[in-house]
Motif scaffolding. Structure first.
Motif, PDB file in Angstrom:
ATOM      1  N   ASP A 181      27.330  15.224 -47.404  1.00 46.91           N
ATOM      2  CA  ASP A 181      28.444  14.584 -46.919  1.00 46.91           C
ATOM      3  C   ASP A 181      27.352  13.392 -46.539  1.00 46.91           C
ATOM      4  OD1 ASP A 181      26.809  16.224 -45.839  1.00 46.91           O
ATOM      5  OD2 ASP A 181      27.769  15.788 -43.728  1.00 46.91           O
ATOM      6  N   ARG A 182      25.499  13.493 -46.566  1.00 46.08           N
ATOM      7  CA  ARG A 182      24.910  13.010 -46.261  1.00 46.08           C
ATOM      8  C   ARG A 182      24.812  11.818 -47.462  1.00 46.08           C
ATOM      9  NH1 ARG A 182      18.902  13.603 -44.254  1.00 46.08           N
ATOM     10  NH2 ARG A 182      18.661  11.932 -43.294  1.00 46.08           N
ATOM     11  N   ILE A 183      24.225  12.294 -48.902  1.00 50.74           N
ATOM     12  CA  ILE A 183      24.720  11.648 -49.114  1.00 50.74           C
ATOM     13  C   ILE A 183      25.664  10.436 -49.691  1.00 50.74           C
ATOM     14  CG2 ILE A 183      24.568  11.676 -52.179  1.00 50.74           C
ATOM     15  CD1 ILE A 183      21.623  12.438 -50.927  1.00 50.74           C
ATOM     16  N   VAL A 184      27.020  11.067 -49.781  1.00 49.94           N
ATOM     17  CA  VAL A 184      27.780  10.301 -50.018  1.00 49.94           C
ATOM     18  C   VAL A 184      27.836   8.666 -48.717  1.00 49.94           C
ATOM     19  CG1 VAL A 184      30.500   9.648 -49.123  1.00 49.94           C
ATOM     20  CG2 VAL A 184      29.420  11.789 -50.619  1.00 49.94           C
ATOM     21  N   SER A 185      26.621   9.354 -47.449  1.00 46.72           N
ATOM     22  CA  SER A 185      27.207   7.824 -46.892  1.00 46.72           C
ATOM     23  C   SER A 185      26.340   7.436 -46.663  1.00 46.72           C
ATOM     24  CB  SER A 185      26.788   8.439 -44.637  1.00 46.72           C
ATOM     25  OG  SER A 185      25.688   9.154 -45.365  1.00 46.72           O
ATOM     26  N   PHE A 186      24.586   7.123 -47.164  1.00 44.80           N
ATOM     27  CA  PHE A 186      23.803   6.480 -48.372  1.00 44.80           C
ATOM     28  C   PHE A 186      24.775   5.378 -49.757  1.00 44.80           C
ATOM     29  CE2 PHE A 186      21.019   9.807 -47.013  1.00 44.80           C
ATOM     30  CZ  PHE A 186      20.013   9.136 -45.938  1.00 44.80           C
ATOM     31  N   LEU A 187      25.287   6.650 -49.906  1.00 48.32           N
ATOM     32  CA  LEU A 187      26.164   5.455 -51.119  1.00 48.32           C
ATOM     33  C   LEU A 187      26.752   4.792 -51.219  1.00 48.32           C
ATOM     34  CD1 LEU A 187      27.290   8.575 -53.748  1.00 48.32           C
ATOM     35  CD2 LEU A 187      24.702   7.473 -53.856  1.00 48.32           C
TER      36      LEU A 187
END
Length: 499
Positions: free
Chosen positions: A237-243
Motif C-alpha cells: 500500500d505504501r508503494i502504491v502511494s509512491f507510484l
C-alpha cells in the motif's frame, strides 16, 4: 563473434553442455525425445519448473500432434500450433536462452532449427504472502511483499487497476544475474526520472546484486550522505502511494523490500497509517513523531551542554539533585552519556538479532538489569538513565528504520560536539549537518523540497489536511499531471454534495 544456434541438434547440445556444465551439474536436466517429425532436446532446472505442467503442455501435445515440422520456422510453428502453455516464445540468442533457462523457464531445441523455444512453466518453493515483519500496521492492509518477484508484482497489480501502470523487467549482475522490475505510472512519473533510473541500472558493473540494500547503494546519488536517499518498504500500500505520487519503484527478485525513488526527507517521515486515519488524528500523530525526532537527536546533547557549560540556566533544585547524584561517579558526564547510549544501542541490536519470542523479553530485562546495576554501582546517574530512555523512545517513533539509524549517528555527533564545546559546539554541528542535508539530492531532486527550496506540493507535509483538500501530487510528479482531484467534496445536511 556472438554465438548462434546451429541446425545440427548435436552441436547445440554440445554448446549447452559447455555453457551449463551438464556433465557435472546434476541440477540441469536434459531430456531427449522425438516428436512432430523431429529429434528434440528439452532442458530445465530441477525444482524450478513444474513437471506436471511440462507433461501437460509440452510432452503430451508434442507426442500426440500429427503436425510434422521442418525448416527454419519449426520453432515458431511449434509455439503457435502445438504447445498449449500460456507463455511461449522463441529465442535465437543462446546467451539469452541460457539466462531464461536459469531463471526457471523450460527450453526446447529442435533438429534443423536455429531457434530455441522458451516455455514459462516456473514453479518453485516460495514464502506465502504474510504480514509485514519490520513495519507495524495499525490501520491498513496487512499483506506484505515476499521474496518472489512475480508475487510482489501481483500484489501491486491488484491495487493498480490502470493500463498506465508499466512494469519493465531487466537483469542486473554480470556473473549471476538477478531479475529486477522497474515500475511506474506512465504520464504521472516524469520520463526524465525513468530515463535516469535506466541509465544507472545499465551502468551497474558488479557480479551479483543480492538484495535491495545492495541495489540502493549502487543507485544512490551520494554514498557518503548522512540520510537514506530511497524509501525501502515491504508494504504494497505504501508503494502504491509512491507510484500515484509520480515516483518510480524497483522490485528485486529475492528481496522482500521495494525501493521508491526519488524521495525527500518528508517521504521518510510519513507513515501510511497517517492517511488511513481522520486528518486530525494523523496531524497529532505526526507532531508527536516530530517531537520524538527532536528528542532523539538533541536531548542528550542539550543535557550534557547545560550541565557542563551552562549550569546557571538549570533551576537550582534540579541542579542540586544532579550534582549530588554525580558525587560518586568517576566518569565525566560526556563519557557517561556516550557509554549509556552505546549500551542501549547494543541492547537494541541484540534484541533485533534474537528470535522474536525472546527479543522483547531480552531487551526489557537487559535494560532494567543494566540500568539498575549501573546506578547502584555508581557508574551513571539516575537522571541520565531517564534521558537515554527518552532518547530511545524518540528514535522508535520514526517510521523508517534507516532514518532512525541516521538520527542515532547524528545524535552521537551532536553529543560529542556539545560535550567538547558546549552550546556553541551544538549550534555549529547542527548548522553543519543542516547544510549537509540541504545539499543532498535524490535522483537529482532536492532532498528538503518542497520546504527548501519551495516547490508546488500537496498540502500534506507536517500537518495533514482533509482528503478533499489534497488536490495535488508531490513535487516529483509530472507537472502536467500534478492535479489529483478537482474541487472539494462535502456533504450538506440534505445529503447533496457541493463541488
Amino acid at each position: 563473434m556472438p554465438a548462434v544456434f546451429s541446425r545440427d541438434l548435436e552441436k547445440n547440445i554440445a554448446m549447452m553442455e559447455k555453457r551449463l556444465h551438464t556433465d557435472i551439474n546434476n541440477d540441469v536436466v536434459l531430456r531427449r525425445f522425438e516428436a512432430v517429425g523431429l529429434r528434440c532436446a528439452l532442458y530445465y532446472v530441477e525444482g524450478m519448473s513444474s513437471g506436471e505442467n511440462m507433461g501437460r503442455h509440452i510432452l503430451w501435445p508434442m507426442k500426440m500432434s500429427r503436425i510434422v515440422l521442418n525448416g527454419k520456422n519449426a520453432a515458431e510453428e511449434l509455439a503457435q500450433k502445438v504447445l498449449t502453455a500460456p507463455e511461449v516464445k522463441t529465442e535465437s540468442n543462446p546467451d539469452k536462452a541460457v539466462k531464461e533457462l536459469l531463471f526457471g523457464q523450460t527450453m526446447i531445441l529442435l533438429e534443423g532449427c536455429t531457434e530455441a523455444v522458451m516455455v514459462d512453466l516456473r514453479s518453485y518453493s516460495r514464502r506465502s504472502v504474510s504480514t509485514p515483519q519490520t513495519e507495524t500496521v495499525v490501520i491498513g492492509p496487512h499483506d506484505a511483499f515476499n521474496e518472489t518477484l512475480r508475487d510482489n508484482l501481483t500484489l501491486l497489480h491488484r491495487r493498480m487497476v490502470t493500463p498506465d501502470f508499466v512494469t519493465t523487467i531487466v537483469n542486473v549482475g554480470d556473473t549471476a544475474a538477478t531479475q529486477l522490475a522497474l515500475c511506474y505510472v506512465d504520464g504521472i512519473c516524469p520520463r526524465e526520472t525513468v530515463a535516469e533510473i535506466k541509465r544507472r541500472l545499465n551502468a551497474i558493473n558488479i557480479d551479483q546484486v543480492l538484495t535491495a540494500g545492495i541495489l540502493e547503494q549502487l543507485l544512490e546519488d551520494d554514498p557518503y550522505a548522512p540520510l537514506p536517499q530511497m524509501a525501502a518498504t515491504e508494504r504494497p500500500d505504501r508503494i502504491v502511494s509512491f507510484l500515484m505520487d509520480g515516483q518510480a519503484v524497483l522490485l528485486l527478485d529475492g528481496s522482500p523490500r521495494a525501493l521508491a525513488l526519488p524521495v525527500g526527507i518528508w517521504h521518510l517521515y510519513h507513515s501510511p497509517d497517517d492517511s488511513y486515519m481522520r486528518w486530525q488524528y494523523g496531524t497529532v500523530t505526526r507532531w508527536l513523531r516530530l517531537a520524538g525526532a527532536f528528542v532523539a537527536l538533541y536531548l542528550p546533547a542539550v543535557f550534557v551542554s547545560l550541565v557542563v557549560y551552562h549550569p546557571m540556566t538549570i533551576p537550582m533544585t534540579l541542579l542540586t539533585s544532579i550534582v549530588q547524584s554525580r558525587t560518586t561517579i568517576p566518569l565525566s558526564i560526556l563519557g557517561e552519556a556516550v557509554l549509556m547510549l552505546l549500551i542501549f544501542g547494543l541492547i537494541n541490536e541484540s534484541a533485533q538479532r534474537t528470535p522474536s519470542l525472546m527479543g522483547s523479553s531480552l531487551g526489557l530485562v537487559s535494560t532494567l538489569l543494566l540500568g539498575s546495576a549501573a546506578v547502584e554501582a555508581g557508574l551513571v546517574s539516575p537522571l541520565l538513565i531517564i534521558v537515554v530512555a527518552l532518547t530511545g523512545l524518540g528514535s522508535y517513533a520514526l517510521p523508517d528504520y534507516s532514518l532512525s539509524f541516521a538520527f542515532r549517528i547524528g545524535q552521537m555527533l551532536l553529543l560529542v560536539a556539545a560535550g567538547l564545546m558546549g552550546w556553541s559546539g551544538l549550534c555549529w554541528m547542527s548548522l553543519l549537518l543542516l547544510c549537509w542535508v540541504a545539499s543532498m539530492t535524490s535522483l537529482g531532486y532536492p532532498y528538503l523540497a518542497p520546504t527548501s527550496p519551495r516547490r508546488t506540493h500537496n498540502p500534506d507535509i507536517v500537518s495533514r489536511k482533509p482528503v478533499f483538500r489534497q488536490r495535488l501530487r508531490t513535487y516529483v510528479s509530472n507537472p502536467a499531471r500534478m492535479r489529483r482531484s478537482r474541487g472539494k467534496m462535502r456533504w450538506t445536511k440534505k445529503g447533496a454534495r457541493e463541488e
